[in-house]
Scaffold this motif. Structure first.
Motif, PDB file in Angstrom:
ATOM      1  N   ASP A 374       0.835  -1.130   0.256  1.00 13.70           N
ATOM      2  CA  ASP A 374      -0.005  -0.054  -0.032  1.00 13.70           C
ATOM      3  C   ASP A 374       1.013   1.219   0.119  1.00 13.70           C
ATOM      4  OD1 ASP A 374       1.178   0.004   2.691  1.00 13.70           O
ATOM      5  OD2 ASP A 374      -0.867  -0.131   3.482  1.00 13.70           O
ATOM      6  N   LYS A 375       0.142   2.473   0.097  1.00 10.15           N
ATOM      7  CA  LYS A 375       1.188   3.659   0.017  1.00 10.15           C
ATOM      8  C   LYS A 375       1.782   4.147   1.573  1.00 10.15           C
ATOM      9  CE  LYS A 375      -0.962   6.849  -2.189  1.00 10.15           C
ATOM     10  NZ  LYS A 375      -2.078   7.881  -2.663  1.00 10.15           N
ATOM     11  N   GLN A 377       4.315   5.111   3.727  1.00  9.68           N
ATOM     12  CA  GLN A 377       5.498   5.936   3.487  1.00  9.68           C
ATOM     13  C   GLN A 377       6.824   5.243   4.354  1.00  9.68           C
ATOM     14  OE1 GLN A 377       5.613   8.667   1.697  1.00  9.68           O
ATOM     15  NE2 GLN A 377       3.420   8.758   1.341  1.00  9.68           N
ATOM     16  N   ARG A 380       7.822   2.688   1.399  1.00  8.28           N
ATOM     17  CA  ARG A 380       8.765   3.098   0.359  1.00  8.28           C
ATOM     18  C   ARG A 380       9.844   3.529   0.594  1.00  8.28           C
ATOM     19  NH1 ARG A 380       5.857   8.078  -3.361  1.00  8.28           N
ATOM     20  NH2 ARG A 380       7.539   8.291  -4.665  1.00  8.28           N
ATOM     21  N   CYS A 394       2.282   0.225  -6.216  1.00  5.00           N
ATOM     22  CA  CYS A 394       1.283   0.172  -5.227  1.00  5.00           C
ATOM     23  C   CYS A 394       0.358  -0.923  -5.705  1.00  5.00           C
ATOM     24  CB  CYS A 394       0.589   1.645  -5.508  1.00  5.00           C
ATOM     25  SG  CYS A 394       1.763   3.129  -4.993  1.00  5.00           S
ATOM     26  N   PHE A 399      -5.476   0.415  -3.857  1.00  6.55           N
ATOM     27  CA  PHE A 399      -5.738   1.660  -4.466  1.00  6.55           C
ATOM     28  C   PHE A 399      -7.052   1.818  -4.979  1.00  6.55           C
ATOM     29  CE2 PHE A 399      -2.793   4.792  -7.438  1.00  6.55           C
ATOM     30  CZ  PHE A 399      -3.382   5.645  -6.687  1.00  6.55           C
ATOM     31  N   VAL A 449       0.099  10.154  -8.701  1.00  9.61           N
ATOM     32  CA  VAL A 449       0.571   9.102  -8.015  1.00  9.61           C
ATOM     33  C   VAL A 449       1.664   8.561  -9.078  1.00  9.61           C
ATOM     34  CG1 VAL A 449       0.215   6.759  -7.364  1.00  9.61           C
ATOM     35  CG2 VAL A 449      -1.332   8.531  -6.709  1.00  9.61           C
ATOM     36  N   ARG A 453       3.612   3.308 -10.822  1.00  8.66           N
ATOM     37  CA  ARG A 453       3.438   3.087  -9.640  1.00  8.66           C
ATOM     38  C   ARG A 453       2.298   1.611  -9.536  1.00  8.66           C
ATOM     39  NH1 ARG A 453       7.950   3.796  -7.022  1.00  8.66           N
ATOM     40  NH2 ARG A 453       8.527   5.941  -6.809  1.00  8.66           N
ATOM     41  N   TRP A 454       1.119   1.817 -10.381  1.00  5.40           N
ATOM     42  CA  TRP A 454      -0.082   1.276 -10.119  1.00  5.40           C
ATOM     43  C   TRP A 454      -0.480   0.219 -11.481  1.00  5.40           C
ATOM     44  CZ3 TRP A 454      -4.000   2.497 -13.288  1.00  5.40           C
ATOM     45  CH2 TRP A 454      -4.086   4.151 -13.757  1.00  5.40           C
TER      46      TRP A 454
END
Length: 463
Positions: A374-375, A377, A380, A394, A399, A449, A453-454
């Motif tokens: 997931d996002k 922090q 990452r 992600c 999302f 985003v 990333r997705w």
């Protein structure tokens, strides 16, 4: 003679008959033993006549020598005088060296609690719990008269009742045995209510501990109904829940004990699963902080799979909380394949750094490695430090749920999944343009985003 600790009483007695080559029935033998401290204290031998007394004997250390008596029961004998007949009956019951007044008291009508004279318990706490469970079952109240280190004496709370029990401690041991016991209750139950003060959470836990085997446990509602039906006692839901937690700790151990044996668990895990990796970290006060586990089979299996790892954390609902971090992969049949897990205090930079550093010991940092999450922090940030060559992406499921909750449009969610799973940029563009037409704010959010990333179409590697 060698027997198992869980042997039934009937099997135990039949084995004795077979080993001693006795020609008698099961009812014709009396089994007794003298406790190791009984000779100094001059106590009577303990009888083994049911499953409880057998379990008590098997738990004793050291165990006393068994004494086997074979009783000859006289059905009819008109040649004996009345006095001789009475003497034979008394010998058959094996109540030797007992005063007449105590012998007559033992012939009184049983109160239904299951206690008897010379019955022994592992310690005073076990005796106290057994008494309180009997009080709840038979609906009477106890009043402690003597509660010292060596003597435990209780009587019925009702002033006119003659019921009482006196237990004493065996010398040089924690065991207690019942020395005097008056079984008759003369108080009745008309002055009692359904709210028994002895039905505490500790007593409820001891009563239900046999109903907590390995696996699924009964619900609190079911336990509350069992108390009402079996014990005819009204107990609050909260007290039943606390009792269930106590029962779990009696069967499975406490949380504190679990944390205390982590080192032993790690050693046994590595011994029984060669190639496994475990790591334990404690703070400056010697308290638990992090615990990492990766089984040997997981490590060998991941080496043969695509280098795509999904990382996430979930909160633990145990007494001390914490977070369970996990890393999983996907096998050739699209099944989830575990790679490693770690127990940490919270989702933060320090915990994720520790998790990824332990993971780095068998997961190589290469450009082919993709880590999906997931996002968060911290994830990452720590991936860029511990796995600088790996690619971060992600999770499309997280999302997609965020888009559903923020924009409340099912069509946008549908086209988002189609765009995220598209391998071709042209197919991706068609679905993304539909998102822009339906909800422009959602398209702007996805652009911020970053497509790489997705989406599969723009991701640097095969995610």
């Amino acid at each position: 003679m060698i027997v198992h600790r869980d042997i039934a009483y009937d099997d135990f007695a039949n084995k004795i008959i077979a080993c001693c080559k006795l020609k008698c029935e099961l009812e014709d033998i009396v089994i007794t033993y003298l406790h190791s401290c009984g000779e100094k204290q001059k106590t009577a031998p303990f009888k083994i006549n049911d499953q409880l007394s057998l379990s008590t004997y098997l738990e004793d250390e050291p165990r006393g020598v068994l004494r086997i008596y074979m009783v000859e029961r006289l059905v009819e004998n008109h040649n004996l005088c009345d006095d001789q007949q009475v003497l034979n009956d008394e010998c058959g019951r094996m109540n030797m060296n007992i005063p007449n007044e105590e012998r007559e008291g033992n012939h009184a009508q049983d109160d239904g609690t299951g206690f008897c004279k010379d019955m022994s318990f592992k310690n005073k706490q076990e005796l106290d719990i057994a008494l309180k469970i009997a009080c709840v079952k038979k609906d009477f109240r106890l009043k402690k008269v003597i509660n010292s280190c060596s003597v435990y004496c209780v009587k019925c709370e009702h002033l006119e009742c003659k019921w009482w029990l006196r237990a004493v401690k065996v010398e040089n041991s924690d065991r207690f045995y019942i020395k005097k016991y008056k079984k008759m209750h003369t108080c009745g139950s008309k002055h009692f209510t359904s709210h028994n003060p002895h039905a505490t959470a500790k007593v409820i836990g001891a009563y239900f501990k046999d109903r907590y085997p390995e696996g699924k446990s009964p619900s609190t509602k079911d336990l509350k109904n069992s108390i009402r039906i079996e014990l005819e006692c009204n107990v609050s839901y909260w007290k039943v829940w606390i009792g269930s937690e106590i029962a779990k700790s009696l069967v499975r151990g406490t949380h504190e004990h679990g944390y205390g044996v982590i080192d032993a668990y790690s050693h046994m895990l590595r011994t029984s699963n060669p190639g496994s990796k475990t790591a334990l970290k404690i703070d400056e006060n010697g308290r638990f902080k992090y615990f990492f586990v990766a089984y040997g089979a997981w490590i060998l299996g991941f080496a043969q799979m695509r280098k795509v790892i999904a990382v996430d954390g979930t909160y633990s609902r145990s007494k001390y909380g914490g977070v369970l971090l996990s890393a999983v992969a996907q096998d050739a049949e699209n099944h989830i394949f575990s790679v490693a897990f770690c127990i940490v205090d919270s989702e933060c930079d320090a915990s994720y750094r520790y998790f990824f550093e332990q993971l780095r010991s068998f997961v190589l940092d290469t450009p082919e490695l993709c880590i999906i999450s997931d996002k968060h922090q911290s994830i990452r940030k720590m991936i860029s430090i511990v796995f600088p060559l790996a690619h971060y992406g992600c999770c499309m499921r997280h999302f997609g749920e965020n888009i559903r909750n923020n924009f409340h449009n099912a069509s946008v969610v549908y086209h988002f999944y189609k765009a995220a799973k598209a391998y071709n940029i042209d197919v991706f563009s068609d679905h993304f343009n539909r998102i822009r037409d339906l909800v422009p704010q959602a398209a702007t959010h996805l652009e911020c985003v970053g497509f790489h990333r997705w989406s599969r179409a723009f991701f640097p590697e095969n995610r």
